[in-house]
Motif scaffolding. Structure first.
Motif, PDB file in Angstrom:
ATOM      1  N   GLU A   1       0.847  -1.277   0.099  1.00 39.27           N
ATOM      2  CA  GLU A   1      -0.143   0.008  -0.224  1.00 39.27           C
ATOM      3  C   GLU A   1       0.852   1.414  -0.204  1.00 39.27           C
ATOM      4  OE1 GLU A   1      -3.746   2.058   2.451  1.00 39.27           O
ATOM      5  OE2 GLU A   1      -2.443   0.500   3.328  1.00 39.27           O
ATOM      6  N   LEU A   2       1.932   1.241   0.870  1.00 39.93           N
ATOM      7  CA  LEU A   2       2.848   2.405   0.948  1.00 39.93           C
ATOM      8  C   LEU A   2       3.530   2.526  -0.393  1.00 39.93           C
ATOM      9  CD1 LEU A   2       4.739   4.469   1.936  1.00 39.93           C
ATOM     10  CD2 LEU A   2       6.070   2.539   3.041  1.00 39.93           C
ATOM     11  N   ARG A   3       3.870   1.326  -1.222  1.00 39.73           N
ATOM     12  CA  ARG A   3       4.576   1.638  -2.788  1.00 39.73           C
ATOM     13  C   ARG A   3       3.581   2.173  -3.588  1.00 39.73           C
ATOM     14  NH1 ARG A   3       4.925  -1.956  -7.194  1.00 39.73           N
ATOM     15  NH2 ARG A   3       3.377  -3.584  -5.977  1.00 39.73           N
ATOM     16  N   TRP A   4       2.231   1.862  -3.432  1.00 34.88           N
ATOM     17  CA  TRP A   4       1.167   2.467  -4.247  1.00 34.88           C
ATOM     18  C   TRP A   4       0.942   3.848  -4.311  1.00 34.88           C
ATOM     19  CZ3 TRP A   4      -2.246   0.426  -8.131  1.00 34.88           C
ATOM     20  CH2 TRP A   4      -1.919  -0.882  -8.631  1.00 34.88           C
ATOM     21  N   HIS A   5       1.099   4.230  -2.809  1.00 34.37           N
ATOM     22  CA  HIS A   5       0.976   5.703  -2.577  1.00 34.37           C
ATOM     23  C   HIS A   5       2.221   6.513  -2.999  1.00 34.37           C
ATOM     24  CE1 HIS A   5      -0.255   8.949   0.225  1.00 34.37           C
ATOM     25  NE2 HIS A   5       0.960   9.219   0.412  1.00 34.37           N
TER      26      HIS A   5
ATOM     27  N   ALA B   1       4.007   5.903  -5.448  1.00 40.10           N
ATOM     28  CA  ALA B   1       3.743   5.919  -7.113  1.00 40.10           C
ATOM     29  C   ALA B   1       2.916   6.752  -7.428  1.00 40.10           C
ATOM     30  CB  ALA B   1       3.455   4.358  -7.607  1.00 40.10           C
ATOM     31  N   GLU B   2       1.808   7.152  -6.721  1.00 37.46           N
ATOM     32  CA  GLU B   2       0.688   8.108  -7.072  1.00 37.46           C
ATOM     33  C   GLU B   2       1.642   9.606  -6.755  1.00 37.46           C
ATOM     34  OE1 GLU B   2      -3.713   8.595  -6.200  1.00 37.46           O
ATOM     35  OE2 GLU B   2      -2.502   8.541  -4.486  1.00 37.46           O
ATOM     36  N   ARG B   3       2.026   9.594  -5.689  1.00 39.39           N
ATOM     37  CA  ARG B   3       2.825  10.642  -5.214  1.00 39.39           C
ATOM     38  C   ARG B   3       3.782  11.359  -6.205  1.00 39.39           C
ATOM     39  NH1 ARG B   3       1.500  14.951  -2.265  1.00 39.39           N
ATOM     40  NH2 ARG B   3       0.742  13.561  -0.564  1.00 39.39           N
ATOM     41  N   PHE B   4       4.491  10.270  -6.740  1.00 40.63           N
ATOM     42  CA  PHE B   4       5.743  10.956  -7.718  1.00 40.63           C
ATOM     43  C   PHE B   4       5.412  10.593  -9.121  1.00 40.63           C
ATOM     44  CE2 PHE B   4       7.817  10.407  -3.610  1.00 40.63           C
ATOM     45  CZ  PHE B   4       8.820  11.593  -3.531  1.00 40.63           C
ATOM     46  N   GLY B   5       4.116  10.308  -9.418  1.00 42.53           N
ATOM     47  CA  GLY B   5       3.557  10.286 -10.702  1.00 42.53           C
ATOM     48  C   GLY B   5       4.428   9.127 -11.366  1.00 42.53           C
ATOM     49  N   LEU B   6       4.617   7.973 -11.025  1.00 44.94           N
ATOM     50  CA  LEU B   6       5.177   6.653 -11.325  1.00 44.94           C
ATOM     51  C   LEU B   6       4.263   5.488 -11.351  1.00 44.94           C
ATOM     52  CD1 LEU B   6       8.483   6.946  -9.396  1.00 44.94           C
ATOM     53  CD2 LEU B   6       8.146   7.662 -11.797  1.00 44.94           C
ATOM     54  N   THR B   7       4.487   4.310 -12.142  1.00 43.44           N
ATOM     55  CA  THR B   7       3.704   3.376 -12.113  1.00 43.44           C
ATOM     56  C   THR B   7       4.249   2.667 -10.791  1.00 43.44           C
ATOM     57  OG1 THR B   7       5.278   2.062 -13.487  1.00 43.44           O
ATOM     58  CG2 THR B   7       3.598   3.239 -14.676  1.00 43.44           C
ATOM     59  N   PRO B   8       3.404   1.787 -10.226  1.00 44.70           N
ATOM     60  CA  PRO B   8       3.679   1.007  -9.094  1.00 44.70           C
ATOM     61  C   PRO B   8       4.811   0.220  -9.328  1.00 44.70           C
ATOM     62  CG  PRO B   8       1.320   1.220  -9.073  1.00 44.70           C
ATOM     63  CD  PRO B   8       1.824   1.786 -10.575  1.00 44.70           C
ATOM     64  N   ASN B   9       4.988  -0.385 -10.495  1.00 43.91           N
ATOM     65  CA  ASN B   9       6.236  -1.175 -10.822  1.00 43.91           C
ATOM     66  C   ASN B   9       7.493  -0.516 -10.952  1.00 43.91           C
ATOM     67  OD1 ASN B   9       4.561  -3.537 -10.981  1.00 43.91           O
ATOM     68  ND2 ASN B   9       4.453  -3.323 -13.294  1.00 43.91           N
ATOM     69  N   ALA B  10       7.521   0.857 -11.167  1.00 44.52           N
ATOM     70  CA  ALA B  10       8.662   1.628 -10.955  1.00 44.52           C
ATOM     71  C   ALA B  10       9.049   1.849  -9.407  1.00 44.52           C
ATOM     72  CB  ALA B  10       8.406   2.745 -11.965  1.00 44.52           C
TER      73      ALA B  10
ATOM     74  N   ALA C   1      10.222   0.809  -5.881  1.00 40.47           N
ATOM     75  CA  ALA C   1      10.565  -0.304  -4.681  1.00 40.47           C
ATOM     76  C   ALA C   1      10.598   0.231  -3.301  1.00 40.47           C
ATOM     77  CB  ALA C   1      11.691  -0.934  -5.089  1.00 40.47           C
ATOM     78  N   VAL C   2      10.174  -0.315  -2.144  1.00 43.58           N
ATOM     79  CA  VAL C   2      10.292   0.110  -0.965  1.00 43.58           C
ATOM     80  C   VAL C   2      10.793  -1.182  -0.175  1.00 43.58           C
ATOM     81  CG1 VAL C   2       8.101   1.640  -0.874  1.00 43.58           C
ATOM     82  CG2 VAL C   2       7.758  -0.849  -0.203  1.00 43.58           C
TER      83      VAL C   2
END
Length: 74
Positions: free
Chosen positions: A52-56, A58-67, A69-70
């Motif tokens: 969930e943190l990774r998805w958050h 990604a959204e914050r930085f305008g990236l895809t979740p696959n891009a 890593a946490v």
């Protein structure tokens, strides 16, 4: 983009047991020193998983979740 975070325990959740809060999170770039980006997230939010943190992030930085890593700092 790699992020490393430290957590603190959150409150119990009816969703999946318990949550955690992010105390500090840093972004790592290509050969650069880590950059503290803690001010860019809501540190009072209770995350249910590192996914969930990774998805958050990604959204914050305008990236895809696959891009994104946490990893948790130990």
């Amino acid at each position: 983009m790699l992020f490393e975070f430290t957590r603190r325990d959150g409150a119990p959740s009816a969703f999946n047991g318990s949550t955690f809060h992010v105390d500090q999170i840093s972004r790592f770039g290509e050969g650069k020193n880590p950059i503290d980006v803690s001010h860019l997230i809501d540190k009072s939010y209770g995350y249910h998983s590192s996914r969930e943190l990774r998805w958050h992030l990604a959204e914050r930085f305008g990236l895809t979740p696959n891009a994104v890593a946490v990893r948790e700092a130990h």
